[in-house]
Design a protein around this motif. Structure first.
Motif, PDB file in Angstrom:
ATOM      1  N   THR A  79    -161.409   4.258  -3.022  1.00  0.00           N
ATOM      2  CA  THR A  79    -160.360   4.357  -2.008  1.00  0.00           C
ATOM      3  C   THR A  79    -159.004   4.325  -2.702  1.00  0.00           C
ATOM      4  O   THR A  79    -158.764   3.499  -3.587  1.00  0.00           O
ATOM      5  CB  THR A  79    -160.455   3.199  -1.007  1.00  0.00           C
ATOM      6  OG1 THR A  79    -161.753   3.218  -0.415  1.00  0.00           O
ATOM      7  CG2 THR A  79    -159.415   3.338   0.087  1.00  0.00           C
ATOM      8  N   ASN A  80    -158.120   5.230  -2.300  1.00  0.00           N
ATOM      9  CA  ASN A  80    -156.780   5.306  -2.892  1.00  0.00           C
ATOM     10  C   ASN A  80    -156.066   3.976  -2.709  1.00  0.00           C
ATOM     11  O   ASN A  80    -155.933   3.461  -1.590  1.00  0.00           O
ATOM     12  CB  ASN A  80    -155.992   6.434  -2.220  1.00  0.00           C
ATOM     13  CG  ASN A  80    -154.734   6.779  -2.994  1.00  0.00           C
ATOM     14  OD1 ASN A  80    -154.267   6.002  -3.812  1.00  0.00           O
ATOM     15  ND2 ASN A  80    -154.192   7.954  -2.739  1.00  0.00           N
ATOM     16  N   ALA A  81    -155.591   3.390  -3.825  1.00  0.00           N
ATOM     17  CA  ALA A  81    -154.950   2.074  -3.791  1.00  0.00           C
ATOM     18  C   ALA A  81    -153.450   2.169  -3.547  1.00  0.00           C
ATOM     19  O   ALA A  81    -152.781   1.124  -3.481  1.00  0.00           O
ATOM     20  CB  ALA A  81    -155.210   1.333  -5.103  1.00  0.00           C
ATOM     21  N   ALA A  82    -152.885   3.376  -3.405  1.00  0.00           N
ATOM     22  CA  ALA A  82    -151.436   3.494  -3.207  1.00  0.00           C
ATOM     23  C   ALA A  82    -150.952   2.782  -1.949  1.00  0.00           C
ATOM     24  O   ALA A  82    -149.905   2.118  -1.975  1.00  0.00           O
ATOM     25  CB  ALA A  82    -151.040   4.969  -3.191  1.00  0.00           C
ATOM     26  N   PRO A  83    -151.655   2.864  -0.790  1.00  0.00           N
ATOM     27  CA  PRO A  83    -151.175   2.141   0.395  1.00  0.00           C
ATOM     28  C   PRO A  83    -151.098   0.637   0.193  1.00  0.00           C
ATOM     29  O   PRO A  83    -150.242  -0.029   0.790  1.00  0.00           O
ATOM     30  CB  PRO A  83    -152.203   2.517   1.468  1.00  0.00           C
ATOM     31  CG  PRO A  83    -152.751   3.829   1.031  1.00  0.00           C
ATOM     32  CD  PRO A  83    -152.768   3.759  -0.452  1.00  0.00           C
ATOM     33  N   VAL A  84    -151.989   0.090  -0.652  1.00  0.00           N
ATOM     34  CA  VAL A  84    -151.955  -1.359  -0.903  1.00  0.00           C
ATOM     35  C   VAL A  84    -150.661  -1.741  -1.613  1.00  0.00           C
ATOM     36  O   VAL A  84    -149.986  -2.708  -1.240  1.00  0.00           O
ATOM     37  CB  VAL A  84    -153.186  -1.783  -1.723  1.00  0.00           C
ATOM     38  CG1 VAL A  84    -153.088  -3.247  -2.118  1.00  0.00           C
ATOM     39  CG2 VAL A  84    -154.460  -1.526  -0.929  1.00  0.00           C
ATOM     40  N   LYS A  85    -150.302  -0.985  -2.638  1.00  0.00           N
ATOM     41  CA  LYS A  85    -149.074  -1.290  -3.367  1.00  0.00           C
ATOM     42  C   LYS A  85    -147.840  -1.064  -2.483  1.00  0.00           C
ATOM     43  O   LYS A  85    -146.865  -1.835  -2.544  1.00  0.00           O
ATOM     44  CB  LYS A  85    -148.992  -0.421  -4.624  1.00  0.00           C
ATOM     45  CG  LYS A  85    -150.032  -0.776  -5.681  1.00  0.00           C
ATOM     46  CD  LYS A  85    -149.841   0.041  -6.925  1.00  0.00           C
ATOM     47  CE  LYS A  85    -150.759  -0.429  -8.039  1.00  0.00           C
ATOM     48  NZ  LYS A  85    -150.411  -1.797  -8.475  1.00  0.00           N
ATOM     49  N   LEU A  86    -147.875  -0.018  -1.657  1.00  0.00           N
ATOM     50  CA  LEU A  86    -146.754   0.234  -0.758  1.00  0.00           C
ATOM     51  C   LEU A  86    -146.574  -0.914   0.221  1.00  0.00           C
ATOM     52  O   LEU A  86    -145.455  -1.395   0.445  1.00  0.00           O
ATOM     53  CB  LEU A  86    -146.981   1.549  -0.012  1.00  0.00           C
ATOM     54  CG  LEU A  86    -145.888   1.947   1.010  1.00  0.00           C
ATOM     55  CD1 LEU A  86    -144.533   2.103   0.306  1.00  0.00           C
ATOM     56  CD2 LEU A  86    -146.280   3.224   1.726  1.00  0.00           C
ATOM     57  N   GLN A  87    -147.677  -1.383   0.790  1.00  0.00           N
ATOM     58  CA  GLN A  87    -147.596  -2.497   1.742  1.00  0.00           C
ATOM     59  C   GLN A  87    -147.135  -3.768   1.055  1.00  0.00           C
ATOM     60  O   GLN A  87    -146.361  -4.552   1.621  1.00  0.00           O
ATOM     61  CB  GLN A  87    -148.972  -2.721   2.391  1.00  0.00           C
ATOM     62  CG  GLN A  87    -148.990  -3.792   3.470  1.00  0.00           C
ATOM     63  CD  GLN A  87    -148.128  -3.422   4.664  1.00  0.00           C
ATOM     64  OE1 GLN A  87    -148.098  -2.260   5.057  1.00  0.00           O
ATOM     65  NE2 GLN A  87    -147.425  -4.378   5.230  1.00  0.00           N
ATOM     66  N   ALA A  88    -147.600  -3.994  -0.179  1.00  0.00           N
ATOM     67  CA  ALA A  88    -147.159  -5.170  -0.922  1.00  0.00           C
ATOM     68  C   ALA A  88    -145.652  -5.114  -1.173  1.00  0.00           C
ATOM     69  O   ALA A  88    -144.941  -6.138  -1.065  1.00  0.00           O
ATOM     70  CB  ALA A  88    -147.921  -5.274  -2.243  1.00  0.00           C
ATOM     71  N   GLY A  89    -145.107  -3.923  -1.525  1.00  0.00           N
ATOM     72  CA  GLY A  89    -143.661  -3.802  -1.727  1.00  0.00           C
ATOM     73  C   GLY A  89    -142.892  -4.063  -0.446  1.00  0.00           C
ATOM     74  O   GLY A  89    -141.847  -4.743  -0.457  1.00  0.00           O
ATOM     75  N   GLN A  90    -143.384  -3.536   0.669  1.00  0.00           N
ATOM     76  CA  GLN A  90    -142.705  -3.781   1.944  1.00  0.00           C
ATOM     77  C   GLN A  90    -142.725  -5.263   2.299  1.00  0.00           C
ATOM     78  O   GLN A  90    -141.703  -5.818   2.758  1.00  0.00           O
ATOM     79  CB  GLN A  90    -143.379  -2.953   3.040  1.00  0.00           C
ATOM     80  CG  GLN A  90    -143.192  -1.455   2.869  1.00  0.00           C
ATOM     81  CD  GLN A  90    -143.972  -0.657   3.908  1.00  0.00           C
ATOM     82  OE1 GLN A  90    -144.799  -1.212   4.630  1.00  0.00           O
ATOM     83  NE2 GLN A  90    -143.710   0.648   3.974  1.00  0.00           N
ATOM     84  N   ASN A  91    -143.865  -5.907   2.086  1.00  0.00           N
ATOM     85  CA  ASN A  91    -143.941  -7.340   2.370  1.00  0.00           C
ATOM     86  C   ASN A  91    -142.990  -8.132   1.480  1.00  0.00           C
ATOM     87  O   ASN A  91    -142.386  -9.127   1.914  1.00  0.00           O
ATOM     88  CB  ASN A  91    -145.369  -7.837   2.186  1.00  0.00           C
ATOM     89  CG  ASN A  91    -146.302  -7.293   3.237  1.00  0.00           C
ATOM     90  OD1 ASN A  91    -145.861  -6.834   4.285  1.00  0.00           O
ATOM     91  ND2 ASN A  91    -147.602  -7.349   2.989  1.00  0.00           N
ATOM     92  N   ALA A  92    -142.851  -7.703   0.208  1.00  0.00           N
ATOM     93  CA  ALA A  92    -141.941  -8.417  -0.705  1.00  0.00           C
ATOM     94  C   ALA A  92    -140.492  -8.270  -0.240  1.00  0.00           C
ATOM     95  O   ALA A  92    -139.710  -9.231  -0.292  1.00  0.00           O
ATOM     96  CB  ALA A  92    -142.114  -7.869  -2.118  1.00  0.00           C
ATOM     97  N   VAL A  93    -140.108  -7.055   0.217  1.00  0.00           N
ATOM     98  CA  VAL A  93    -138.743  -6.863   0.719  1.00  0.00           C
ATOM     99  C   VAL A  93    -138.485  -7.741   1.947  1.00  0.00           C
ATOM    100  O   VAL A  93    -137.452  -8.407   2.070  1.00  0.00           O
ATOM    101  CB  VAL A  93    -138.502  -5.378   1.037  1.00  0.00           C
ATOM    102  CG1 VAL A  93    -137.155  -5.187   1.742  1.00  0.00           C
ATOM    103  CG2 VAL A  93    -138.537  -4.550  -0.238  1.00  0.00           C
ATOM    104  N   VAL A  94    -139.441  -7.729   2.869  1.00  0.00           N
ATOM    105  CA  VAL A  94    -139.291  -8.560   4.065  1.00  0.00           C
ATOM    106  C   VAL A  94    -139.216 -10.035   3.687  1.00  0.00           C
ATOM    107  O   VAL A  94    -138.420 -10.794   4.254  1.00  0.00           O
ATOM    108  CB  VAL A  94    -140.463  -8.296   5.033  1.00  0.00           C
ATOM    109  CG1 VAL A  94    -140.437  -9.275   6.203  1.00  0.00           C
ATOM    110  CG2 VAL A  94    -140.406  -6.874   5.551  1.00  0.00           C
TER     111      VAL A  94
END
Length: 597
Positions: free
Chosen positions: A273-288
Motif C-alpha cells: 500500500t502506498n505510504a505517501a498518505p501516511v506521511k502527508l497525514q503525519a505532516g498535517q498533524n504536526a502542523v496542527v
C-alpha cells in the motif's frame, strides 16, 4: 537602580521563557509527527491484515473446492478398469466420458488419468484438438510427487495464454497396488483478475503471491509477475521501494508491506500500500500540533500573568469551585453512561432470547423434515409391509365365506384368528409410523434401548430382507437410558440406513448392532461390512450438507442432525473404521435399575 535591576531580571526571564517555548514547540512538532506516522503505519497494517485474510480465504476456498476431486476420481470403477486393462474394448471411451462429466460438474480445466509410466490414458478433453490423451507427462513434478505416495500440488503458467494454473495429483490404488495417477487442473485466472480489478480501483493497493524462493507467481499488477521480491525487507517490516516497472514517474515511491503465509501451498500472500498518505497525514498533524502548542503556550502565559494578579484566597476558592463542578459533571456523565449501558444490555438480552427461540424452532423444523425424508426413503418397504397383509386379508375373507357355506366352522374360526393377527400387525406398523412422523418437542424419559432397536429393525425389515443383509444382534435386554424415544429411533434408523447404503456393492452384507453398558453409560454400536470411511471424509463427516452420496441421494444432514440429537441427550456420537467397514457408536446417560419392595 532597583527598578532597572528588576527590569533586567524580568527581561532575562522572558528570554529564557521564549527560548523554552520555541524548543518545546519544536519538540511537540517532532513528537506529533513521529507519533502520527507510527500510528498511521499501525492503522495501515491493520487494514492490510484484514485484506490479506479476505484474499487468502478466497484463494484457499478456490483451491479447497477442487482438492477433494482427485480422491473421488481415484475411486471410480471405470478408471480402475482402464488402468488395469489399458487396451480393453470400450474402457477408454467410458473413462473419458466419466472424466468429462466430473470435470463439467466440478468446473475445473481438465481431469486426466496417467498410468505408472506417466502416459495419459484418459482425459476430460479427449474430444478437443489439444487433447492430453497419449501424452507422456512422466517428467512433470506433480506426477513424480504423486508416485512417491502422497497428494502432490504444482503451480505453473500456461505458455500460450500466460494463465495461472494449479494441479492436484493423487495415486490410484487398488488392493495396495499403485495403478496410476489422477491429475486435476484448475485455473486461478478469476482470482488474479479480481485482484487486478481491485487494484485498478484503489490505485494504491497491490496484491501478489510469492513462492518459497520469493518469486511472484500471482499479482494484481501484470508487470510484477515472475519478479523476485525483497524478502529480507518484507520480513523486517521495512517499506518496499517500488520497482520502476510499476511506477516509472516516481521510482522512489515507498509502499508499506504486509505478508501472510499459506503453509499448505508453500506460498506467501503479500500486499503493498502506498505510504505517501501516511506521511502527508503525519505532516498535517504536526502542523496542527504546532499551532495548538503555540496557542496553548500563549494561553498558559496569559493565565500565569492573570494568576499573579489575583489574590491567593480567591484563586483557592475558584479552584475549589472548579473541582466541585467538574466532579458533579463527571458524576452526571457517568450516571448517564451507566443508564445507557443498562438499556443496551437489556435490549441485547431480549434479542438473544428471541434468537434462541428462533433457533430452537428452526432445529425442531429441521428434525421433523429429516424424519419425513427418512419416511420417504422407507416408503417402498412400508408399502410392501402393508400390501402383503391386505392381500392375505382379502384371501382369508374369501375363504371364510366359502367355509361358512360349507359349514366348516373350525376352519372359519382359524381364518378369523389369522385375520385378527394380521390387523394387529398392521396396527403396530401404522402406530410406529404415526409416532415416528409426529412433530413433538424434546421429552426426556427413561427408555429401554432394546425396544427402540426392535422398532427400528421392524421399520427397516423389508429393505433388509430385499437386500439380503444379515443382521447380527448382541443386545443387553435390561439397559435403559435417559432420552427421547422418538428422536432416538430417528438416529438409529439413519445409522442403519447409512450402513445398508454402504453395503450396496459389498459381496458380504453384515449389519451388526451391539448394546451394552459400561462406566455409567449406555452404549449402542452399529457397524457394517462395507468399504469403510476414507480419511479425507472422516474430518468432515458430521458437517451439515456434507455428503459422499451422488446428487439427489441425500442432503448431507442425517449425521449432523443425529449428532445434535445425541448431544441434546447428554451423549456423543463417534465414527471410526473397524476391521470390516464403518463403525458408529453413541453413548447415553445410563438409568440404573432400582428394585421396589
Amino acid at each position: 537602580m532597583q527598578a532597572f535591576r528588576q527590569f533586567a531580571v524580568s527581561r532575562s526571564a522572558g528570554t529564557v521563557a521564549a527560548w523554552a517555548a520555541i524548543i518545546g514547540l519544536c519538540a511537540a512538532v517532532v513528537f506529533v509527527y513521529a507519533w502520527s506516522e507510527r500510528r498511521g503505519y499501525a492503522q495501515l497494517g491493520e487494514v492490510q491484515a484484514q485484506q490479506l485474510e479476505l484474499y487468502a480465504a478466497a484463494l484457499e476456498s478456490e483451491l479447497g473446492r477442487h482438492e477433494y476431486l482427485p480422491a473421488i476420481v481415484a475411486l471410480d470403477h471405470d478408471v480402475h478398469a482402464l488402468l488395469r486393462n489399458p487396451g480393453g474394448a470400450g474402457l477408454r471411451e467410458r473413462a473419458n466420458k466419466r472424466l468429462t462429466s466430473l470435470n463439467a460438474r466440478a468446473g475445473s480445466l481438465a481431469i486426466f488419468v496417467l498410468d505408472t509410466a506417466g502416459l495419459v490414458q484418459a482425459a476430460s478433453n479427449w474430444y478437443q484438438p489439444e487433447t492430453s490423451v497419449g501424452m507422456d507427462l512422466s517428467a512433470l513434478p506433480y506426477f513424480s510427487g504423486a508416485m512417491q505416495g502422497g497428494p502432490a500440488r504444482h503451480f505453473s503458467r500456461a505458455a500460450a495464454r500466460n494463465s495461472p494454473e494449479y494441479y492436484f495429483a493423487q495415486q490410484v490404488l487398488q488392493g495396495g497396488m499403485v495403478l496410476g495417477v489422477v491429475v486435476v487442473k484448475i485455473s486461478l485466472d478469476p482470482i488474479e483478475s479480481t485482484w487486478g480489478a481491485s487494484a485498478a480501483q484503489s490505485r494504491n493497493d497491490f496484491f501478489m503471491v510469492l513462492d518459497a524462493d520469493g518469486v511472484i507467481v500471482l499479482s494484481s499488477a501484470p508487470q510484477w509477475r515472475n519478479r523476485k521480491a525483497d524478502l529480507q525487507a518484507i520480513d523486517q517490516g521495512k517499506p518496499v521501494v517500488a520497482w520502476r516497472a510499476l511506477d516509472p514517474a516516481a521510482p522512489s515511491t515507498r509502499y508499506a508491506s504486509q505478508s501472510r503465509p499459506m503453509a499448505r501451498q508453500g506460498w506467501r500472500l503479500l500486499t503493498l500500500t502506498n505510504a505517501a498518505p501516511v506521511k502527508l497525514q503525519a505532516g498535517q498533524n504536526a502542523v496542527v500540533a504546532g499551532l495548538l502548542a503555540g496557542f496553548l503556550g500563549l494561553l498558559a502565559l496569559f493565565v500565569a500573568m492573570r494568576r499573579r494578579a489575583i489574590a491567593s484566597r480567591l484563586h483557592a476558592r475558584e479552584a475549589l469551585q472548579r473541582a466541585h463542578d467538574e466532579l458533579e459533571r463527571r458524576v452526571a456523565d457517568r450516571t448517564a453512561e451507566l443508564h445507557a449501558m443498562n438499556r443496551a444490555l437489556l435490549h441485547e438480552i431480549g434479542e438473544r432470547e428471541h434468537a434462541e427461540q428462533v433457533l430452537r424452532a428452526s432445529q425442531d423444523d429441521l428434525l421433523h423434515a429429516s424424519k419425513l425424508a427418512l419416511l420417504g426413503q422407507m416408503s417402498a418397504g412400508i408399502t410392501h409391509e402393508i400390501s402383503q397383509p391386505l392381500t392375505a386379508l382379502r384371501s382369508l375373507s374369501f375363504n371364510a365365506q366359502l367355509l361358512l357355506k360349507r359349514g366348516d366352522l373350525a376352519r372359519v374360526e382359524k381364518n378369523l384368528r389369522s385375520v385378527s393377527d394380521l390387523t394387529e400387525r398392521m396396527g403396530r406398523l401404522t402406530e410406529q409410523l404415526k409416532s415416528f412422523s409426529r412433530k413433538t418437542p424434546l421429552a426426556m424419559a427413561p427408555l429401554t434401548l432394546s425396544t427402540a432397536l426392535d422398532n427400528t429393525l421392524q421399520l427397516l425389515e423389508n429393505r433388509i430382507r430385499t437386500e439380503h443383509a444379515c443382521v447380527q444382534l448382541d443386545l443387553a435386554p435390561s439397559v435403559r437410558a435417559m432420552c427421547d424415544a422418538n428422536r432416538l429411533e430417528q438416529v438409529l434408523i439413519n445409522l442403519c440406513a447409512n450402513a445398508l447404503d454402504a453395503m450396496l456393492d459389498a459381496p458380504v452384507k453384515n449389519l451388526a448392532i451391539r448394546l451394552w453398558s459400561a462406566g455409567g453409560r449406555a452404549h449402542i454400536q452399529v457397524s457394517d461390512s462395507g468399504a469403510g470411511i476414507p480419511e479425507a471424509v472422516m474430518a468432515r463427516l458430521f458437517e451439515p450438507f456434507f455428503s459422499t452420496k451422488l446428487p439427489g441421494q441425500g442432503l448431507g444432514l442425517g449425521l449432523a442432525i443425529s449428532a445434535d440429537i445425541v448431544r441434546d441427550f447428554g451423549g456423543t456420537l463417534r465414527a471410526s473404521n473397524g476391521q470390516g467397514g464403518a463403525v458408529f457408536e453413541l453413548d447415553l446417560i445410563l438409568v440404573e435399575e432400582t428394585s421396589h419392595v
